[in-house]
Design an enzyme around this catalytic site. Sequence first.
Site, mmCIF file in Angstrom:
data_model
loop_
_atom_site.group_PDB
_atom_site.id
_atom_site.type_symbol
_atom_site.label_atom_id
_atom_site.label_comp_id
_atom_site.label_asym_id
_atom_site.label_seq_id
_atom_site.Cartn_x
_atom_site.Cartn_y
_atom_site.Cartn_z
ATOM 1 N N GLY A 158 68.638 79.439 127.469
ATOM 2 C CA GLY A 158 68.403 77.879 127.430
ATOM 3 C C GLY A 158 69.852 77.343 128.384
ATOM 4 O O GLY A 158 70.176 78.382 129.013
ATOM 5 N N GLU A 200 77.084 80.628 105.320
ATOM 6 C CA GLU A 200 78.389 79.870 105.945
ATOM 7 C C GLU A 200 78.846 78.809 104.864
ATOM 8 O O GLU A 200 77.764 78.078 104.336
ATOM 9 C CB GLU A 200 78.220 79.393 107.151
ATOM 10 C CG GLU A 200 77.929 80.585 108.306
ATOM 11 C CD GLU A 200 77.843 79.775 109.729
ATOM 12 O OE1 GLU A 200 78.336 78.793 109.974
ATOM 13 O OE2 GLU A 200 77.736 80.427 110.482
ATOM 14 N N ARG A 225 61.883 83.317 125.673
ATOM 15 C CA ARG A 225 60.421 83.234 125.229
ATOM 16 C C ARG A 225 59.721 83.146 126.605
ATOM 17 O O ARG A 225 58.444 83.504 126.775
ATOM 18 C CB ARG A 225 60.102 82.088 124.542
ATOM 19 C CG ARG A 225 60.357 82.312 122.876
ATOM 20 C CD ARG A 225 60.296 80.978 122.060
ATOM 21 N NE ARG A 225 61.421 80.025 122.664
ATOM 22 C CZ ARG A 225 61.670 78.786 122.105
ATOM 23 N NH1 ARG A 225 60.915 78.465 121.397
ATOM 24 N NH2 ARG A 225 62.489 77.949 122.581
ATOM 25 N N HIS A 276 82.498 79.919 113.034
ATOM 26 C CA HIS A 276 81.642 78.824 113.709
ATOM 27 C C HIS A 276 82.190 77.694 114.459
ATOM 28 O O HIS A 276 82.268 76.546 113.945
ATOM 29 C CB HIS A 276 80.688 78.090 112.594
ATOM 30 C CG HIS A 276 79.334 77.672 113.204
ATOM 31 N ND1 HIS A 276 78.190 77.766 112.408
ATOM 32 C CD2 HIS A 276 79.237 77.030 114.319
ATOM 33 C CE1 HIS A 276 77.244 77.162 112.950
ATOM 34 N NE2 HIS A 276 77.833 76.970 114.373
ATOM 35 N N ILE A 277 83.116 78.068 115.439
ATOM 36 C CA ILE A 277 83.922 77.217 116.148
ATOM 37 C C ILE A 277 83.571 76.990 117.571
ATOM 38 O O ILE A 277 84.406 76.650 118.528
ATOM 39 C CB ILE A 277 85.511 77.518 116.181
ATOM 40 C CG1 ILE A 277 85.768 78.932 116.437
ATOM 41 C CG2 ILE A 277 85.764 77.279 114.697
ATOM 42 C CD1 ILE A 277 87.025 79.220 116.631
ATOM 43 N N ARG A 317 72.925 81.839 115.604
ATOM 44 C CA ARG A 317 72.908 81.422 114.111
ATOM 45 C C ARG A 317 73.145 82.812 113.685
ATOM 46 O O ARG A 317 72.147 83.659 113.836
ATOM 47 C CB ARG A 317 71.546 80.679 113.731
ATOM 48 C CG ARG A 317 71.487 79.193 113.979
ATOM 49 C CD ARG A 317 72.600 78.319 113.177
ATOM 50 N NE ARG A 317 72.448 77.032 113.365
ATOM 51 C CZ ARG A 317 73.470 76.407 114.214
ATOM 52 N NH1 ARG A 317 74.387 77.135 114.806
ATOM 53 N NH2 ARG A 317 73.180 74.939 114.530
HETATM 54 C C1 DGY Z 1 75.811 73.493 117.055
HETATM 55 O O1 DGY Z 1 76.021 72.703 117.946
HETATM 56 O O2 DGY Z 1 74.534 73.835 116.721
HETATM 57 C C2 DGY Z 1 77.081 74.311 116.569
HETATM 58 O O3 DGY Z 1 76.408 75.470 116.168
HETATM 59 C C3 DGY Z 1 77.428 73.378 115.478
HETATM 60 O O4 DGY Z 1 76.540 73.479 114.275
#
Ligand code: DGY
Length: 339
Positions: A159, A272, A181, A290-291, A243
């Site tokens: 994407g 998390e 996909r 998750h930054i 994720r």
């Molecule tokens: C998103 O924008 O999806 C980041 O992972 C923050 O959740």
Amino acid sequence: MRPKLLVARAMFPDLLSRLTPYFDLEINQEDRIFTEDELIERLHGKFGMICTSSAKISSSLLQRLKSINDDLKIISTIAVGYDNFDIASCTENRVMATNSPDVLNETTADFAWALMMATARRVTEAEAFLRDGEWKKWSVDFFLGADIHGSTLGILGMGRIGQAIARRAAGFGMQVIYHNRQRLDPDIELKAHCAEYVDRETLFSASDHLILALPFTPEVRHSIGVAEISRMKRSATLINIARGGIVDEDVLIDALRTGQIAGAGLDVFENEPNFNRAFLDLKNVVLTPHIASASEQTRRAMVSQAINNVIAAVKGEIPPNLINRQALHLGFEQNSRDT
Ligand code: DGY
């Protein structure tokens, strides 16, 4: 009386002040993560909510909420990923769901590269060694890692973020392969450093560095397991900025322990913040909380988008980042036809 809005997490007060002409605000200044019961209690009588991925909007929450009160019209997350929202249930309950895409593409791509380079060149492992006072002498085979330049970069999920990651490969003379996909149009492939579409099996077997940038849906949960990881090169690295639930973490931990792959860079985890502590015992993994989109400029832009979405909704306009158009209320449809 103005409509009520819940701001479910603490954030940039100067940006939130844009909401005050439109809403009576309830802001979670303590920045606590609400349980489902607390969310229901706080959403009672609210027109909308601005939240983050920590707010799980499940079918059961919406049903319980709607059985006591039908005011909720919009939930606006500060994230591109919206796997915390049950979209079908939002639509069924006529709740508009919005996200904050695009403004984070480049920042997230930067971070994917930071993790890839740190993992391949063992940056955090080497720093820990130095900080622990272990550095007594320099050696020729000291912290040998893998090259980035000239290697094959694999991207799963091509994407807008995947494409931004691919574009950066030009400066490193890498070959880019991807699986998605759907295959991209040739002109998009060209702009993404001539990325070559390959089947899923080839992506795993041919990549020197494999970055996961696909959206999380129930179908992709644990879709990277034994079959996928065993196809990877022993010298390869796996980088996840998507994720955590996409990867079977037990399989990954085993692969890192036994040297089946060289390393992993993980910004996301299945649970998390209560991630699998077994990762901490491994030296060949770079771990961050998750930054990936966390630059000042980008996080402010994401919050602004979330604000724009609720302001549009309260003005009877279509929120710019509406995910479920089917949830539009008749009044909103009418307004949009009129303009
Ligand atoms: C998103 O924008 O999806 C980041 O992972 C923050 O959740």
